[in-house]
Structure formats: C-alpha cells, structure tokens
Design an enzyme around this catalytic site. Sequence first.
Site, PDB file in Angstrom:
ATOM      1  N   TYR A 126       0.793  -1.230   0.000  1.00 37.12           N
ATOM      2  CA  TYR A 126       0.000   0.000   0.000  1.00 37.12           C
ATOM      3  C   TYR A 126       0.820   1.273   0.000  1.00 37.12           C
ATOM      4  O   TYR A 126       0.298   2.347  -0.310  1.00 37.12           O
ATOM      5  CB  TYR A 126      -0.985  -0.035   1.172  1.00 37.12           C
ATOM      6  CG  TYR A 126      -1.981  -1.157   0.977  1.00 37.12           C
ATOM      7  CD1 TYR A 126      -3.045  -1.009   0.085  1.00 37.12           C
ATOM      8  CD2 TYR A 126      -1.820  -2.382   1.608  1.00 37.12           C
ATOM      9  CE1 TYR A 126      -3.926  -2.049  -0.144  1.00 37.12           C
ATOM     10  CE2 TYR A 126      -2.698  -3.424   1.389  1.00 37.12           C
ATOM     11  CZ  TYR A 126      -3.751  -3.259   0.507  1.00 37.12           C
ATOM     12  OH  TYR A 126      -4.614  -4.289   0.274  1.00 37.12           O
ATOM     13  N   PHE A 413     -10.887  -3.670  10.307  1.00 40.06           N
ATOM     14  CA  PHE A 413     -11.953  -3.716   9.310  1.00 40.06           C
ATOM     15  C   PHE A 413     -11.373  -4.248   8.023  1.00 40.06           C
ATOM     16  O   PHE A 413     -11.795  -4.192   7.011  1.00 40.06           O
ATOM     17  CB  PHE A 413     -12.584  -2.319   9.123  1.00 40.06           C
ATOM     18  CG  PHE A 413     -11.568  -1.211   8.905  1.00 40.06           C
ATOM     19  CD1 PHE A 413     -11.111  -0.936   7.631  1.00 40.06           C
ATOM     20  CD2 PHE A 413     -11.062  -0.489   9.969  1.00 40.06           C
ATOM     21  CE1 PHE A 413     -10.178   0.063   7.420  1.00 40.06           C
ATOM     22  CE2 PHE A 413     -10.134   0.519   9.772  1.00 40.06           C
ATOM     23  CZ  PHE A 413      -9.695   0.791   8.493  1.00 40.06           C
TER      24      PHE A 413
END
Length: 413
Positions: A126, A413
């Site tokens: 990322y 999450f």
Amino acid sequence: MADDPYHLRTLESIDDFTRVLDVLAAAFGEDFPAEDLATTRSVFEPRRSHVIEHDDDGMVAHAAAYTREVTVPGGVIPAAHVTLVGVRPTHRRRGLLTRLMAHQLRDVREHGEPVAMLWASEGRIYQRFGYGIAALRHIIPGADKREIRLNRSSTPEAGRLRDASPEQVRKDLQQVYERVRPERPGWSSRDENWWSRLLDDSPSRRQGYTSRRALLFEGPARVDGYALWRRKGDWAETGPKGEVNVAEVVAATPEAYLALWEFLFSVDLARTVRYPFAAPDEPLRYLVNEPRALGDRVADSLWVRLVDVPAALSTRRFAAPVDVVIDVTDALLPDNAGRWRLTGDATGAACTPTTDAADLACDVADLGAVYLGGTGLGALAAAGRVRELRPGAVAAVAPRFGWHRAPSALDIF
C-alpha cells in the site's frame, strides 16, 4: 493488439457478495466460516465495491470501502475504510491491483471523503498507492499477572463492577464508546450493524476461549467504562495457567480504567493477560509496578492516505499555531500535487494553493503518516522522506502535528 480481457466495474447488488468472498478466499488462502458471514454481509456496501472481471474466468479482483467516520486531532471526519482487497493468484502481476486502487481513490474523492485508511496485509503493497503508517499498536502477548501489580495513587471513586453478556448491555457499551471516541484519534464510528459485527460471538471466532463477556464500571451517575474479554482455562503439573484475553477497554474516567484493569489482572485461575490492541500511550503502562513484565511488542495498525490534501489538512486541528508551505507530490491524484500553504491552530485550519517558496517537500504518503499525530515529522525527515527546504522548518513545524493522545485503533476492518 487483442482487446483487454479485463473489465472494471462497480457492484450494484448484494447478490455478488458470495462471488466476492470466493475471490478473497483464493487471494488470502483461507475459507470463511458460514456462521461468520451474516454480520460481514450486513456491513458490505455493494456500491463501494469495485471488481475486475475476466472474459473467461469471471471475477478475479476486488477492492471495497466502508462508509464510516474517524476521529482526527480536534475533530471527526468522513473516511473511506478500505477493505476486502485481493486478486486471484492466477491473475497476479498483471496490474489489476493498481487499476483497482487508482479507481478506488478517485471514487473516494468523489464521495467527499478527504482521507482513506486501511489495515495492511503487507505494508509494501500500500505504500505504492500513497498510504503511510499513521498509527501503531502495542501487542501485550501474555503478561504474567503474578509479576505485575497495579498502583493506586488515590482513593477509588465510588462505583461498582458488573458482569454481563455484551448484547445485554449493548446500549451501555455504545454510550461509553461515543463519550470517549471524539478524543481518540484513529477510532472509527460504529453504527448498529458495526456493533452487531463487533459483538458477534459465533463459536468460530472464539479460538478455544470462552464466550465473550462485558465488564462494566458503573460510576455515581452512569456507566463510565467497559471491557470486552474472554478467558481460556489451562493446567500444568504445578497448577492453573489460564489466560485472560482482552478485546478492548474503553473508559471515560481514570477511576473506571483502573478498576477494569484491576479486575482483569485478578481473575482466578488465570496466569497471563493478553491485550492485542493497546495504544502507544496506553495508560496501563504507567499503572503497573513493572512495565517490562507486560512484554509488549509494536506493530503497525492504521495506514492513512490523503485523498484530498487541502480538505484533509483543513479539517484537522494543530497543537500549536502553524504556518508552512509544503510542496507535495502525488503520482496517482495530480490534484494533490503542488505547493500548499497550511495555516492553523487548535481552533481551526486552512490549506490553500500558493506560489510562495516551499518550506518542506514530501510525498502524499508522508502527509498521511503524520496526519493522525502519531508519526513524527522529524523522524520522516531523518529518514529522508521529508526534505527541509528552509533551514529550521522541520524543528518549527514537527511539534505542531502532534496531539495530546496518540492515535490507535480498536477494530480491524
């Protein structure tokens, strides 16, 4: 040249949920227990889910986001909670993830969310898309409670502890969490569906532990804190060696915080206490008589990406007055690139384009790293990631990005 066999589209229906899970199961090499799917499905947002489909093989890549808020220094803002990102192993190394992530960032910007955030399966992935490490977590893997005592500095406030099933006291949990959340950078909003997902206690989630329990501290006027925890029994030839596993401790007062931890460190037949989501500035470290006995180790938690640089920087607050010009690079979102004048303090901020000479230069990922106030601008400068264009600029600006509480995160999450 042959036509591109890969096609990117946004989902429109929850009917595709099973196909998405099939892609993710292949990407992560794990199956999803059927009993866990109901709560995952309840928070799934089809219109925020993007897929790439192959002419012959169907759905082969997926990336999604949840629509939630996050606390930042001095406020609460909308933030895309990026999740469920994966590519089938048979279709890797073809640029599919890059296509998905670039498309998603544009979509997040169109949704009016100034930042995106995620938990990274691998940080190296990322950083390519402008995400920076913005928060850490301290993992207490199994503190030996026989080696630890909690120190009291004052007479305890009147109150009592109460044990309950989490669903029985759901409203109390929500009330305490909402009292505390605005002051804790990195904490996310939780609607009813998210609370259901958090409190889901299906057997597949227990990993050998008991069902989850809620421990409440009831103060003079209301519930002032709670802990969610489990335990696991075990025995050795020398006696019991059980474990207490703490999911989260949320307290609105120091008295509630201390009382909750005193209980968790006194559970009969348990010898160790595990807490995988401790904050970098976790007060527990300053309550115990032997901090080294906690045995904590550090890991990354939230990675943050500024999707709209001026909107993001103007919606957070600053520990002291700041006036700085930053030259920003952004390979994926050109609107973020250029020189920005940031002014602000603890009451407000503004970020506007400027032609003035820059004081600092950095990539958008470095702004994401400092955004929640947990990563030091000086550390990034020492690593060569932030360049000082005006002598003394780093020393002058770095403290302004800090905050009185370190960022942390309680739920993955």
